[in-house]
Design a protein around this motif. Sequence first.
Motif, PDB file in Angstrom:
ATOM      1  N   VAL A  75     -11.236  -3.317   5.001  1.00 17.27           N
ATOM      2  CA  VAL A  75     -10.759  -3.871   3.732  1.00 17.27           C
ATOM      3  C   VAL A  75      -9.464  -4.628   3.989  1.00 17.27           C
ATOM      4  O   VAL A  75      -8.549  -4.103   4.641  1.00 17.27           O
ATOM      5  CB  VAL A  75     -10.520  -2.748   2.696  1.00 17.27           C
ATOM      6  CG1 VAL A  75      -9.923  -3.329   1.423  1.00 17.27           C
ATOM      7  CG2 VAL A  75     -11.823  -2.031   2.381  1.00 17.27           C
ATOM      8  N   GLU A  77      -5.869  -6.778   2.980  1.00 17.16           N
ATOM      9  CA  GLU A  77      -4.740  -6.561   2.072  1.00 17.16           C
ATOM     10  C   GLU A  77      -4.938  -7.314   0.759  1.00 17.16           C
ATOM     11  O   GLU A  77      -4.559  -6.828  -0.305  1.00 17.16           O
ATOM     12  CB  GLU A  77      -3.445  -7.012   2.744  1.00 17.16           C
ATOM     13  CG  GLU A  77      -2.955  -6.089   3.849  1.00 17.16           C
ATOM     14  CD  GLU A  77      -2.587  -4.702   3.323  1.00 17.16           C
ATOM     15  OE1 GLU A  77      -1.990  -4.614   2.243  1.00 17.16           O
ATOM     16  OE2 GLU A  77      -2.926  -3.720   4.005  1.00 17.16           O
ATOM     17  N   GLU A  79      -7.742  -7.950  -0.754  1.00 18.14           N
ATOM     18  CA  GLU A  79      -8.716  -7.209  -1.563  1.00 18.14           C
ATOM     19  C   GLU A  79      -8.045  -6.024  -2.271  1.00 18.14           C
ATOM     20  O   GLU A  79      -8.336  -5.739  -3.433  1.00 18.14           O
ATOM     21  CB  GLU A  79      -9.864  -6.702  -0.683  1.00 18.14           C
ATOM     22  CG  GLU A  79     -10.802  -7.784  -0.201  1.00 18.14           C
ATOM     23  CD  GLU A  79     -11.880  -7.236   0.727  1.00 18.14           C
ATOM     24  OE1 GLU A  79     -13.065  -7.335   0.366  1.00 18.14           O
ATOM     25  OE2 GLU A  79     -11.524  -6.703   1.793  1.00 18.14           O
ATOM     26  N   ILE A  80      -7.135  -5.363  -1.566  1.00 14.28           N
ATOM     27  CA  ILE A  80      -6.421  -4.226  -2.155  1.00 14.28           C
ATOM     28  C   ILE A  80      -5.523  -4.705  -3.294  1.00 14.28           C
ATOM     29  O   ILE A  80      -5.482  -4.102  -4.371  1.00 14.28           O
ATOM     30  CB  ILE A  80      -5.586  -3.506  -1.081  1.00 14.28           C
ATOM     31  CG1 ILE A  80      -6.489  -2.961   0.024  1.00 14.28           C
ATOM     32  CG2 ILE A  80      -4.784  -2.361  -1.708  1.00 14.28           C
ATOM     33  CD1 ILE A  80      -5.746  -2.416   1.223  1.00 14.28           C
ATOM     34  N   LYS A 108      -1.948   2.826  -3.595  1.00 15.52           N
ATOM     35  CA  LYS A 108      -2.527   1.698  -2.868  1.00 15.52           C
ATOM     36  C   LYS A 108      -3.543   2.182  -1.840  1.00 15.52           C
ATOM     37  O   LYS A 108      -4.613   1.581  -1.671  1.00 15.52           O
ATOM     38  CB  LYS A 108      -1.415   0.903  -2.183  1.00 15.52           C
ATOM     39  CG  LYS A 108      -1.889  -0.372  -1.507  1.00 15.52           C
ATOM     40  CD  LYS A 108      -0.715  -1.167  -0.953  1.00 15.52           C
ATOM     41  CE  LYS A 108      -1.195  -2.456  -0.301  1.00 15.52           C
ATOM     42  NZ  LYS A 108      -0.048  -3.269   0.221  1.00 15.52           N
ATOM     43  N   GLN A 109      -3.234   3.302  -1.157  1.00 14.71           N
ATOM     44  CA  GLN A 109      -4.155   3.869  -0.181  1.00 14.71           C
ATOM     45  C   GLN A 109      -5.440   4.344  -0.842  1.00 14.71           C
ATOM     46  O   GLN A 109      -6.541   4.161  -0.310  1.00 14.71           O
ATOM     47  CB  GLN A 109      -3.484   5.027   0.567  1.00 14.71           C
ATOM     48  CG  GLN A 109      -4.372   5.698   1.608  1.00 14.71           C
ATOM     49  CD  GLN A 109      -4.814   4.758   2.707  1.00 14.71           C
ATOM     50  OE1 GLN A 109      -3.988   4.022   3.278  1.00 14.71           O
ATOM     51  NE2 GLN A 109      -6.101   4.752   3.023  1.00 14.71           N
ATOM     52  N   LYS A 112      -7.559   1.495  -1.704  1.00  9.70           N
ATOM     53  CA  LYS A 112      -8.166   1.012  -0.458  1.00  9.70           C
ATOM     54  C   LYS A 112      -9.380   1.861  -0.098  1.00  9.70           C
ATOM     55  O   LYS A 112     -10.434   1.334   0.297  1.00  9.70           O
ATOM     56  CB  LYS A 112      -7.146   1.056   0.679  1.00  9.70           C
ATOM     57  CG  LYS A 112      -7.725   0.626   2.023  1.00  9.70           C
ATOM     58  CD  LYS A 112      -6.680   0.731   3.139  1.00  9.70           C
ATOM     59  CE  LYS A 112      -7.294   0.346   4.489  1.00  9.70           C
ATOM     60  NZ  LYS A 112      -6.294   0.449   5.588  1.00  9.70           N
ATOM     61  N   ASP A 113      -9.242   3.197  -0.242  1.00  7.04           N
ATOM     62  CA  ASP A 113     -10.359   4.103   0.053  1.00  7.04           C
ATOM     63  C   ASP A 113     -11.552   3.815  -0.855  1.00  7.04           C
ATOM     64  O   ASP A 113     -12.703   3.882  -0.420  1.00  7.04           O
ATOM     65  CB  ASP A 113      -9.917   5.557  -0.133  1.00  7.04           C
ATOM     66  CG  ASP A 113      -8.914   5.995   0.933  1.00  7.04           C
ATOM     67  OD1 ASP A 113      -8.843   5.328   1.979  1.00  7.04           O
ATOM     68  OD2 ASP A 113      -8.214   6.992   0.699  1.00  7.04           O
ATOM     69  N   LEU A 116     -13.182   0.712   0.333  1.00  6.86           N
ATOM     70  CA  LEU A 116     -13.854   1.014   1.593  1.00  6.86           C
ATOM     71  C   LEU A 116     -15.178   1.719   1.343  1.00  6.86           C
ATOM     72  O   LEU A 116     -16.178   1.460   2.020  1.00  6.86           O
ATOM     73  CB  LEU A 116     -12.942   1.882   2.464  1.00  6.86           C
ATOM     74  CG  LEU A 116     -13.262   1.948   3.961  1.00  6.86           C
ATOM     75  CD1 LEU A 116     -13.157   0.568   4.597  1.00  6.86           C
ATOM     76  CD2 LEU A 116     -12.317   2.917   4.646  1.00  6.86           C
TER      77      LEU A 116
END
Length: 354
Positions: A75, A77, A79-80, A108-109, A112-113, A116
């Motif tokens: 993924v 940055e 996209e996040i 943010k993490q 991201k998960d 993903l």
Amino acid sequence: MKMFLNKSAYADNNLSVKNENINGAIVKVNDKYIYHDEIFLQQFGKVGVSYSDIVENSIDEIVATSYAEKLGVFVSESEIDNAICEYEAINKEAYDKALKIYGETTLKQKLKDRLLFVSTKNKVLEQEVKIDANLIESFKSQKELHGELDKYSDSELMKRMNKEIKDYAFGLWVKEKRKESKIEYLKLYDKYKKDCLVFNDNQMSMPKIDAKEVALDGDEGKEILASLSIFEKYNPVSVYEILVKPNNKDDYTERAYIKVHLVNEDNNDKILDVIIADKNETGIDYGLKDSKMSTLCGVNVKLSKSENLNVDDKIITRAVFKLNKHTYVMDGINIEPFEFTEMVSELLSKLTNK
């Protein structure tokens, strides 16, 4: 942003439950933790989504994304950043609450998960699973849609139920990957902090006894139903006593136990049986003599879990405990272990006035 799978028959061969509290963690999947606050946050504002369903779906996400790198899924940055903007725009209240709980870095993490997971699911559907006639046949059987859908060809069915079939195929893949993961339920709810929870896998048996089933009417039956009223979504289908023959007698006159059969009003695939026995010498042997013991509400409980026990594609969960000179046995069919243990705890809480 949210994606939830249909959790009809997911079980884990290596499920374990321990008494730990790691900053509110309720489940550990491999080396990652799931926290009560994030489950509560996902449930915030949703109607008809159970706590346990969100827990199980969160486990699936971790299991699936653990294969992302192997599948070449990443993924960016940008996209996040776009996901953060979209989250804030769609549900500002939930976004603000998440930001307060996690902080910007952790939130943010987590986004991201989520991205993903979605990308991993798409890659799995492209490369890892094969949607063919056999899978579609399995889909129809699992969903009990035979007859209703037999008039459509496989290609027509894929057009009409493309998402449902793909979700089913992905669910089968996740189910197999869960078996390869280490899943530990650390604790259930804050009010059960002192619980010691261990599930015994595949240690259940149901010996046959020579008995007669008789409907239980009158005040006794009503009293038993009243004691089980905590299962709000489970309607009693039948209450009956199981009679056996006394020594050297030919008639079925001695009560072995009382059994109540309940069905979930929202999902008939979820079934609960509650057995109440006055004696220990009832002939009920569930193959758990050497099992590990759990503690719920200060009561010793034998918890067990098995898949495909006498019934195809079913999850069977069981709790056995003794209280006030009675032996109780609770059997759940297609009730996830997390949800089932909550139900056992609620009944124990009522019976012990805790």
